[in-house]
Design a protein around this motif. Structure first.
Motif, PDB file in Angstrom:
ATOM      1  N   MET A 218      -5.812 -25.014  25.301  1.00  0.00           N
ATOM      2  CA  MET A 218      -6.110 -23.467  25.551  1.00  0.00           C
ATOM      3  C   MET A 218      -7.334 -23.129  25.038  1.00  0.00           C
ATOM      4  N   LYS A 219      -8.090 -23.909  24.230  1.00  0.00           N
ATOM      5  CA  LYS A 219      -9.399 -23.526  23.915  1.00  0.00           C
ATOM      6  C   LYS A 219     -10.501 -23.801  24.826  1.00  0.00           C
ATOM      7  N   THR A 220     -10.111 -25.026  25.572  1.00  0.00           N
ATOM      8  CA  THR A 220     -11.207 -25.298  26.830  1.00  0.00           C
ATOM      9  C   THR A 220     -11.127 -24.553  27.788  1.00  0.00           C
ATOM     10  N   GLN A 221      -9.658 -24.029  28.064  1.00  0.00           N
ATOM     11  CA  GLN A 221      -9.416 -23.119  29.255  1.00  0.00           C
ATOM     12  C   GLN A 221     -10.279 -21.615  28.885  1.00  0.00           C
ATOM     13  N   LYS A 222     -10.267 -21.248  27.560  1.00  0.00           N
ATOM     14  CA  LYS A 222     -10.949 -20.110  27.368  1.00  0.00           C
ATOM     15  C   LYS A 222     -12.514 -20.195  27.708  1.00  0.00           C
ATOM     16  N   LYS A 223     -13.086 -21.383  27.273  1.00  0.00           N
ATOM     17  CA  LYS A 223     -14.375 -21.511  27.485  1.00  0.00           C
ATOM     18  C   LYS A 223     -14.924 -21.708  28.794  1.00  0.00           C
ATOM     19  N   THR A 224     -13.884 -22.195  29.752  1.00  0.00           N
ATOM     20  CA  THR A 224     -14.356 -22.355  31.261  1.00  0.00           C
ATOM     21  C   THR A 224     -14.772 -21.214  32.009  1.00  0.00           C
ATOM     22  N   PRO A 225     -14.463 -19.912  31.880  1.00  0.00           N
ATOM     23  CA  PRO A 225     -14.898 -18.810  32.440  1.00  0.00           C
ATOM     24  C   PRO A 225     -16.561 -18.740  31.909  1.00  0.00           C
ATOM     25  N   ALA A 226     -16.675 -18.914  30.640  1.00  0.00           N
ATOM     26  CA  ALA A 226     -18.136 -18.610  29.947  1.00  0.00           C
ATOM     27  C   ALA A 226     -18.893 -19.704  30.558  1.00  0.00           C
ATOM     28  N   ALA A 227     -18.556 -20.937  30.643  1.00  0.00           N
ATOM     29  CA  ALA A 227     -19.282 -21.834  31.270  1.00  0.00           C
ATOM     30  C   ALA A 227     -19.732 -21.441  32.879  1.00  0.00           C
ATOM     31  N   ALA A 228     -18.624 -20.865  33.639  1.00  0.00           N
ATOM     32  CA  ALA A 228     -19.282 -20.566  34.821  1.00  0.00           C
ATOM     33  C   ALA A 228     -20.045 -19.423  34.782  1.00  0.00           C
ATOM     34  N   ILE A 229     -20.254 -18.478  33.922  1.00  0.00           N
ATOM     35  CA  ILE A 229     -20.994 -17.440  33.804  1.00  0.00           C
ATOM     36  C   ILE A 229     -22.323 -18.205  33.310  1.00  0.00           C
ATOM     37  N   LEU A 230     -22.428 -18.847  32.643  1.00  0.00           N
ATOM     38  CA  LEU A 230     -23.890 -19.556  32.270  1.00  0.00           C
ATOM     39  C   LEU A 230     -24.312 -20.270  33.288  1.00  0.00           C
ATOM     40  N   ALA A 231     -23.481 -20.937  34.030  1.00  0.00           N
ATOM     41  CA  ALA A 231     -24.129 -21.655  35.293  1.00  0.00           C
ATOM     42  C   ALA A 231     -24.582 -20.977  36.292  1.00  0.00           C
ATOM     43  N   ALA A 232     -24.007 -19.787  36.294  1.00  0.00           N
ATOM     44  CA  ALA A 232     -24.456 -18.652  37.575  1.00  0.00           C
ATOM     45  C   ALA A 232     -25.894 -18.291  37.003  1.00  0.00           C
TER      46      ALA A 232
END
Length: 289
Positions: free
Chosen positions: A1-15
């Motif tokens: 669950m913790k990883t799933q929450k971090k995935t959108p943030a990682a996408a925004i940072l990659a953008a």
């Protein structure tokens, strides 16, 4: 669950990183004789053509939207993508680049305020601290404290306009994402942005630049793919799973990426203030991780 929450943030940072390296393409296009508004056209229309062609073969369902929702895509495509770039480039002509850059990064402040008003999104101490750190960091990275700044009242108004219109992507995008997926929102954003950017068409300028340097087409393609279509898909997908205020603050990593691009690829110096600014932005991002 913790990883799933971090995935959108990682996408925004990659953008943010992909937006930050836009100088790799823009500098070559400008050196070939393209004006900033022509680059806006190349970027937005190129992104529109690529996304439309890709999804025409991959998934045509993204083109099915209700007419009553077109106002949201006008908001993301014209009010945000097109108008913020016009204001930003106009501000750069009237003020120093540092002033234009830091005024653009008032966008997270606008998003936080608008999100609190529209959706009662909580303004926590953690979010305010992150906002302060990223704004201060952007100021350091952009050279605001280095002196030699040129400021005019019209330039300040245009810079604040750029920040406001930039912020509107997160606002209108949130409304659109309530009805459609990230891919649909991104495609329709650029259908509007690409079409509206035709107002900046300068056939003689474009034909002259690309005829004299055919390899420039690869640079334009890279701009449309890596610093336009892909980051907007990533950011929009991340926005669907993240509070708009938090997403906008996370995207403040962009000037850090831009600064490092200048150092690594163009031999630009990195002073103490730049390093301090990068650390401030990274600290703000870490707080909201």
């Amino acid at each position: 669950m913790k990883t799933q929450k971090k995935t959108p943030a990682a996408a925004i940072l990659a953008a943010a990183v992909l937006w930050g390296v836009i100088g790799l393409w823009n500098r070559r296009l400008m050196s070939a004789g393209l004006s900033p508004l022509s680059i806006v056209l190349v970027r937005n229309l190129g992104g529109c053509i690529l996304l439309t062609a890709f999804f025409a073969f991959r998934d045509r369902s993204v083109f099915r939207v209700e007419r009553r929702h077109l106002k949201y895509f006008f908001g993301t495509g014209v009010a945000s993508v097109v108008l913020f770039t016009v204001c930003y480039f106009s501000c750069q002509r009237l003020c120093s680049l540092a002033v234009a850059s830091i005024l653009l990064y008032t966008a997270p402040s606008f998003v936080v305020v608008l999100s609190a008003v529209l959706w009662k999104e909580s303004v926590t101490g953690k979010k305010l601290l992150a906002l302060f750190l990223t704004l201060a960091g952007c100021a350091c990275v952009c050279g605001v404290f280095g002196g030699g700044l040129s400021v005019t009242t019209p330039g300040i108004l245009l810079g604040l306009g750029a920040g406001f219109f930039y912020a509107l992507y997160s606002i209108f995008g949130r409304y659109a994402l309530a009805h459609y997926g990230a891919m649909t929102v991104t495609v329709w954003t650029f259908l509007f942005a690409g079409t509206a950017s035709l107002a900046f068409l300068r056939p003689a300028e474009l034909s002259g630049a690309f005829t004299q340097n055919p390899g420039l087409l690869l640079t334009a393609l890279a701009l449309a793919i890596f610093s336009t279509a892909v980051p907007y898909i990533l950011y929009t997908w991340g926005l669907a799973e993240t509070e708009p205020g938090r997403a906008s603050i996370l995207a403040s990593l962009e000037p850090v990426a831009a600064s490092l691009t200048g150092v690594l690829f163009f031999g630009e110096p990195m002073g103490t203030l730049t390093v301090l600014g990068i650390l401030c932005v990274l600290a703000g991002v870490y707080i909201l991780r």
